[in-house]
Each structure stands twice: as C-alpha cells, then as structure tokens.
Design a protein around this motif. Structure first.
Motif, mmCIF file in Angstrom:
data_model
loop_
_atom_site.group_PDB
_atom_site.id
_atom_site.type_symbol
_atom_site.label_atom_id
_atom_site.label_comp_id
_atom_site.label_asym_id
_atom_site.label_seq_id
_atom_site.Cartn_x
_atom_site.Cartn_y
_atom_site.Cartn_z
ATOM 1 N N VAL A 137 4.465 7.789 -1.289
ATOM 2 C CA VAL A 137 3.123 8.383 -1.279
ATOM 3 C C VAL A 137 2.351 7.832 -2.465
ATOM 4 C CG1 VAL A 137 3.825 10.505 -0.113
ATOM 5 C CG2 VAL A 137 3.913 10.390 -2.605
ATOM 6 N N SER A 138 1.040 8.085 -2.484
ATOM 7 C CA SER A 138 0.178 7.636 -3.569
ATOM 8 C C SER A 138 -0.806 8.738 -3.895
ATOM 9 C CB SER A 138 -0.572 6.359 -3.163
ATOM 10 O OG SER A 138 -1.583 6.043 -4.103
ATOM 11 N N THR A 139 -1.242 8.792 -5.142
ATOM 12 C CA THR A 139 -2.215 9.810 -5.529
ATOM 13 C C THR A 139 -3.628 9.452 -5.069
ATOM 14 O OG1 THR A 139 -2.452 8.717 -7.674
ATOM 15 C CG2 THR A 139 -0.885 10.542 -7.536
ATOM 16 N N GLY A 140 -3.895 8.166 -4.811
ATOM 17 C CA GLY A 140 -5.229 7.756 -4.387
ATOM 18 C C GLY A 140 -5.224 7.250 -2.963
ATOM 19 N N ARG A 141 -4.729 6.040 -2.781
ATOM 20 C CA ARG A 141 -4.656 5.431 -1.460
ATOM 21 C C ARG A 141 -3.838 6.335 -0.526
ATOM 22 N NH1 ARG A 141 -4.993 -0.280 -0.325
ATOM 23 N NH2 ARG A 141 -4.831 -0.656 -2.566
ATOM 24 N N GLY A 143 -4.875 9.214 0.610
ATOM 25 C CA GLY A 143 -5.372 10.574 0.517
ATOM 26 C C GLY A 143 -6.816 10.681 0.997
ATOM 27 N N ASN A 147 -10.693 11.467 -3.332
ATOM 28 C CA ASN A 147 -9.801 11.101 -4.427
ATOM 29 C C ASN A 147 -10.106 9.703 -4.979
ATOM 30 O OD1 ASN A 147 -8.527 13.494 -3.811
ATOM 31 N ND2 ASN A 147 -6.787 12.549 -2.777
ATOM 32 N N CYS A 148 -10.992 8.971 -4.298
ATOM 33 C CA CYS A 148 -11.228 7.566 -4.659
ATOM 34 C C CYS A 148 -12.665 7.309 -5.092
ATOM 35 C CB CYS A 148 -10.889 6.670 -3.465
ATOM 36 S SG CYS A 148 -9.174 6.787 -2.948
ATOM 37 N N GLY A 216 0.449 9.186 4.664
ATOM 38 C CA GLY A 216 -0.838 9.745 4.296
ATOM 39 C C GLY A 216 -1.756 9.937 5.479
#
Length: 296
Positions: A137-141, A143, A147-148, A216
């Motif tokens: 998972v990613s915190t940006g991509r 989501g 988030n970006c 995601g």
C-alpha cells in the motif's frame, strides 16, 4: 553512491556469474528507463537493472507479485524468471523477466481506438480484484485524490496552462470533492502512462513496469481512459469496464489531469536538458490534458 555504468559487458558478466546458462544470449540495450535500465536478452527475455531507484523495493515487489497476477491477466506483462542478487561486481538487484513485445506508446500510437478501449477495460477488470491483506500500500498513490494535493500543486504551477488553468483546477477540485472509494482495496497498476504500455497493430498489446503496483482505489488506473486512449473513446472504456460509478469517474478524471500535468512537466524538463526529462512526453501530456478537459 556513484552511479555504476551499466554496459552489455557488465550484464553478460553478471549472467555468467549467477545464471551462466543465459550468458550466451544476445544482449541489446533498451532505450529509456530511469529507475531501472532494461536490456533485451535473446528474443524472449529482458534484464531489469536497478539504476536510479534508491532501494530494491520496486523490483522485489514485482518479483513477489507479478507471478501471482500474470496468469489471470488478459494482456502480456513482464514476469520474473530469474533473480540477480547484489554482488561485488554490481551491488544492486537485477531481474531476468519475460519480454513484452510491442512499441511503447510514447513512441507509437493507437489507431484502433475502440479495440484499445475494450482491451484496456478488460485488462483492468481482470486486475481490479480484491488484494490480499499483505499486498503493498502507499500513503499517497492509490488513495483518494485529496491525499495528493501537494503533488498536483507542484505540477500545476510547473507548466504553462494559458487559458485553461481554471478549467484544470475545477476538474481537480471536483475529484477532491468526490466521495472516496468504499470497496475493498483492489490491485492497481498505479502508473499507467504512455511509456508503461506497449502497442502493436494500432492497439494495446501489453502492460509493463509494475513497480508501483499496490492495493487501493481503482480510479488511479481508470485515469488511463484519458491518459492513454484516443479522443472520444473514454465513454466506450467506461461502458465496457462497467464497474465505475459517478464518484469513481470524477476521481479518475482529476487523477488523469494530474498525470497529464506530470507528463507535460517531464517534457518541459526534457526541453531544458534536465536529468530524467523526456521531451516527447510534453506533447503526449498536453494531448491527454485536452482529452481530460473534454470529458468522457
């Protein structure tokens, strides 16, 4: 660490040390690549050499998950067949993978738009299934677009948008305002742009570079309806995909705007001779942004 020059001789030496049965195959450099450099190995294989990527994470991710995903995907994707481990000769990872034939879309074109739309939709329907709990998972991509916003602002301010800036901003704001993905996280390629797909006979024929794959929001891939496909085919794509509600399309369109701006910025960097810049990505990004502005 100083970048190591990757040459055909180095690739052959590494094969000779770790996979000697492959060392006699012809080796040819593949143009392009930034985080990794690709070398053709014979007719059916390629060697993916970690170059600018600071960690081996992306290659190790492909090694772990592409063999799981590839058998159920309807288009060819690069599948790892041998692992190259760091050594004194080359202290980074490298992987021998299947070669996906075709021409990268950033050097080719799609003339069979309806066929390409149906092909992309079928591929993403097969890919977008619930991912297992251990999937990356990613915190940006992957989501929600909200988030970006920092990335969007960098790209938005970095390129000239004479006369269309307000329209681009409105599309992004609408994506940020759209409801979030409520389903389970699904497998997402995460980086569908013209250099990461290949075309043959005027249509899509393969998908490459899964280093950013993650679990995601499928909207990250649905943005390809505008980033990859010719004008006027996005509606066909969404009809065939048949799983995207209004909110997903809004998020996808905003993400497509952001991806288009990124391509334009990379093209601008190339025009200025900056490292990693790609001059031919500029026109591709502007054409994609025009499609985003016109909508489905």
């Amino acid at each position: 660490m100083t970048e190591i020059e990757i040459t055909a001789d180095l690739v052959r030496d590494l094969l000779g040390e770790q996979h000697p049965d492959l060392a006699g195959l012809a080796i040819r450099e593949v143009a392009g690549g930034w985080g990794n450099q690709m070398w053709r190995l014979g007719d059916e294989l390629a060697v993916r050499m970690q170059r600018m990527d600071p960690t081996p994470e992306l290659q190790l991710k492909e090694r772990r998950w592409l063999p799981v995903l590839a058998p159920r995907l309807p288009l060819p994707v690069p599948t790892p067949v041998r692992f190259g481990e760091p050594s004194e000769r080359f202290p980074k990872h490298w992987t021998v993978m299947t070669w996906v034939p075709g021409e990268p879309l950033d050097h080719g074109s799609i003339s069979r738009g309806i066929h390409a739309a149906d092909t992309l939709a079928g591929f993403l329907r097969a890919l977008h299934v619930e991912a297992p709990p251990e999937a990356p998972v990613s915190t940006g991509r992957g989501g929600h677009p909200g988030n970006c916003t920092d990335d969007f602002e960098v790209f938005f301010r970095g390129v000239a948008l004479d006369g269309i800036a307000a329209d681009v901003r409105a599309i992004w704001d609408d994506a940020v305002a759209a409801p979030a993905w409520e389903g389970p996280p699904v497998w997402v390629h995460g980086d569908l742009h013209p250099a990461n797909v290949v075309v043959s006979d005027g249509t899509l024929s393969g998908i490459v570079d899964f280093g950013d794959m993650l679990a995601g929001d499928p909207a990250w891939d649905l943005a390809a309806a505008w980033v990859l496909l010719p004008a006027g085919t996005a509606s066909r794509f969404f009809d065939t995909y048949a799983r995207a509600d209004e909110a997903a399309i809004r998020r996808a369109r905003g993400l497509a705007a952001m991806k288009s701006l990124f391509l334009m910025l990379m093209g601008q960097n190339g025009d200025q001779g900056l490292p990693g810049g790609k001059p031919h990505w500029g026109p591709a990004g502007r054409a994609a942004l025009d499609r985003v502005l016109k909508g489905v």
